[in-house]
Scaffold this motif. Structure first.
Motif, PDB file in Angstrom:
ATOM      1  N   THR A  13      -0.074 -11.745  -9.341  1.00  0.00           N
ATOM      2  CA  THR A  13       0.399 -12.932  -8.420  1.00  0.00           C
ATOM      3  C   THR A  13      -0.800 -13.642  -7.658  1.00  0.00           C
ATOM      4  N   GLN A  14      -1.641 -12.973  -7.514  1.00  0.00           N
ATOM      5  CA  GLN A  14      -2.981 -13.756  -6.944  1.00  0.00           C
ATOM      6  C   GLN A  14      -3.193 -14.874  -7.821  1.00  0.00           C
ATOM      7  N   ASP A  15      -3.341 -14.738  -9.132  1.00  0.00           N
ATOM      8  CA  ASP A  15      -3.776 -15.519 -10.076  1.00  0.00           C
ATOM      9  C   ASP A  15      -2.796 -16.787 -10.182  1.00  0.00           C
ATOM     10  N   LEU A  16      -1.457 -16.534  -9.635  1.00  0.00           N
ATOM     11  CA  LEU A  16      -0.580 -17.841  -9.445  1.00  0.00           C
ATOM     12  C   LEU A  16      -0.533 -18.431  -8.259  1.00  0.00           C
ATOM     13  N   THR A  17      -1.227 -17.845  -7.235  1.00  0.00           N
ATOM     14  CA  THR A  17      -1.176 -18.632  -6.080  1.00  0.00           C
ATOM     15  C   THR A  17      -2.291 -18.060  -5.115  1.00  0.00           C
ATOM     16  N   ASP A  18      -2.924 -19.206  -4.282  1.00  0.00           N
ATOM     17  CA  ASP A  18      -3.888 -18.715  -3.416  1.00  0.00           C
ATOM     18  C   ASP A  18      -3.301 -18.597  -1.957  1.00  0.00           C
ATOM     19  N   ARG A  19      -1.689 -18.840  -1.723  1.00  0.00           N
ATOM     20  CA  ARG A  19      -1.309 -18.610  -0.593  1.00  0.00           C
ATOM     21  C   ARG A  19      -1.134 -17.120  -0.018  1.00  0.00           C
ATOM     22  N   PRO A  20      -1.005 -16.814   0.999  1.00  0.00           N
ATOM     23  CA  PRO A  20      -0.726 -15.257   1.402  1.00  0.00           C
ATOM     24  C   PRO A  20       0.379 -14.610   0.711  1.00  0.00           C
ATOM     25  N   ILE A  21       0.102 -13.355   0.253  1.00  0.00           N
ATOM     26  CA  ILE A  21       1.330 -12.726  -0.267  1.00  0.00           C
ATOM     27  C   ILE A  21       1.201 -11.185   0.499  1.00  0.00           C
ATOM     28  N   GLY A  22       2.230 -10.425   0.106  1.00  0.00           N
ATOM     29  CA  GLY A  22       2.260  -9.178   0.804  1.00  0.00           C
ATOM     30  C   GLY A  22       2.797  -8.044  -0.001  1.00  0.00           C
ATOM     31  N   VAL A  23       2.828  -6.810   0.392  1.00  0.00           N
ATOM     32  CA  VAL A  23       3.157  -5.764  -0.353  1.00  0.00           C
ATOM     33  C   VAL A  23       4.041  -4.904   0.521  1.00  0.00           C
ATOM     34  N   ASN A  24       5.109  -4.391  -0.272  1.00  0.00           N
ATOM     35  CA  ASN A  24       5.826  -3.282   0.430  1.00  0.00           C
ATOM     36  C   ASN A  24       5.579  -2.003  -0.003  1.00  0.00           C
ATOM     37  N   ILE A  25       5.634  -1.055   0.813  1.00  0.00           N
ATOM     38  CA  ILE A  25       5.408   0.403   0.439  1.00  0.00           C
ATOM     39  C   ILE A  25       6.733   1.349   0.944  1.00  0.00           C
ATOM     40  N   PRO A  26       7.447   1.444  -0.155  1.00  0.00           N
ATOM     41  CA  PRO A  26       8.726   2.359   0.299  1.00  0.00           C
ATOM     42  C   PRO A  26       8.174   3.895   0.255  1.00  0.00           C
ATOM     43  N   LEU A  27       8.140   4.324   1.564  1.00  0.00           N
ATOM     44  CA  LEU A  27       7.443   5.593   1.592  1.00  0.00           C
ATOM     45  C   LEU A  27       8.191   6.720   0.968  1.00  0.00           C
ATOM     46  N   ALA A  28       9.456   6.789   0.840  1.00  0.00           N
ATOM     47  CA  ALA A  28      10.441   7.757   0.073  1.00  0.00           C
ATOM     48  C   ALA A  28      10.050   7.558  -1.475  1.00  0.00           C
ATOM     49  N   PHE A  29       9.614   6.554  -1.913  1.00  0.00           N
ATOM     50  CA  PHE A  29       9.501   6.441  -3.300  1.00  0.00           C
ATOM     51  C   PHE A  29       7.829   6.117  -3.917  1.00  0.00           C
ATOM     52  N   ALA A  30       7.204   5.688  -3.034  1.00  0.00           N
ATOM     53  CA  ALA A  30       5.749   5.672  -3.220  1.00  0.00           C
ATOM     54  C   ALA A  30       5.112   7.065  -3.031  1.00  0.00           C
TER      55      ALA A  30
END
Length: 314
Positions: A59-76
């Protein structure tokens, strides 16, 4: 025109729109497209840690705009996902499906902005007490796993926004500028789109799944697995009907075949997690066009509602 809210300022974005972190749906092409359009794409952290690292990098290769990540606590289950996020230079994380106490201090100590997904007012208060920077307030009309306490966004949003003083992102039922404006009227300062982004050109799912969204009506989803107090909103199919008819059988393992649906297009292989708003989607278009149309309608309605409904002074 960029919209100025606490959400857009915190995340460094122009449009107060976040794409939902849908596992095997929000692949790098979709995440980057939303960020490129001025919103915020979220990489799903529910996948194996190596896959999450790869998706962030792509994703960072495709854009230099801000991206985020979700951490689903029950599954991660692997705490290494936190290291993967921090090491990649991610600045924004949403956490969900678990206690905000678990990772919030660690993420905050690393300098990240943390929003927690909540389905009730009590959960919102607990998350604020845990130190989160903001909330994603999710109504029961949205897709996927839901709280057994079934509260619609129109009820939940004003309850939360009047009780806490952190920025709120609305989730569930957001599909266009009108629904975004409604969420703002109820106190939100941003919105998360899931089903609408699943039915986008960049979404990784098979065309059969996108076509199913286009055919769906507002009554074509169901809350499955209520008996175990782990309901999930899914599209009605023959497979789902069979699961409903056998309440003693846990339907959750059916998600183990989700790639056969999302990748291969077999609609009866697994469960398709869609929100009620599927009934309002009638075309598959690029993510950038979804964002642009949403913001154009939002601005138009914002400027015309008063003129349309309030009397002109004599």
């Amino acid at each position: 025109m960029p919209v100025d809210t606490r959400v857009t300022r915190m995340l460094g974005i122009d449009a107060p729109i976040i794409s939902a972190p849908m596992g095997w749906v929000a692949r790098p092409e979709l995440v980057a497209a939303v960020s490129e359009a001025g919103g915020m794409g979220l990489v799903p952290g529910s996948l194996p840690v190596d896959q999450v690292r790869e998706d962030i990098a792509r994703t960072q290769d495709l854009t230099d705009r801000p991206i985020g990540v979700n951490i689903p606590l029950a599954f991660a289950k692997d705490p290494a996902v936190v290291d993967a996020v921090v090491d990649a230079g991610i600045r924004f994380v949403t956490t969900s499906a678990g206690s905000p106490d678990r990772y919030t201090p660690l993420l905050k100590d690393a300098g990240l902005t943390v929003f927690h997904v909540v389905p009730t007012l009590a959960a919102a208060r607990r998350a604020v007490d845990a130190g989160v920077d903001g909330l994603v307030v999710e109504g029961v009309e949205g897709a996927g796993f839901k709280s057994p306490h079934e509260v619609a966004a129109m009820v939940l949003l004003p309850l939360v926004t009047r009780a806490v003083d952190v920025p709120v992102v609305a989730a569930g039922g957001i599909v266009d500028g009108a629904s975004l404006l409604a969420a703002f009227a109820l106190g939100a300062e941003g919105a998360q789109m899931g089903t609408r982004m699943l039915a986008s050109a960049e979404s990784a799912v098979h065309a059969n799944v996108k076509d199913a969204v286009l055919r769906a009506t507002e009554t074509d989803t169901v809350l499955l697995n209520r008996e175990r107090r782990r309901p999930m909103r899914v599209l009605r199919t023959d497979l789902v009907a069979a699961a409903e008819a056998d309440p003693d059988r846990d339907p959750t393992p059916l998600l183990g075949r989700v790639l056969e649906t999302y990748r291969d297009g077999d609609l009866e292989a697994s469960l398709q997690q869609l929100g009620q708003v599927a009934g309002r989607i009638d075309e598959v278009i690029p993510a950038a066009e979804i964002v642009a149309r949403t913001m154009a309608e939002f601005e138009h309605l914002l400027g015309t509602l008063a003129a349309r409904h309030l009397p002109v002074p004599a």
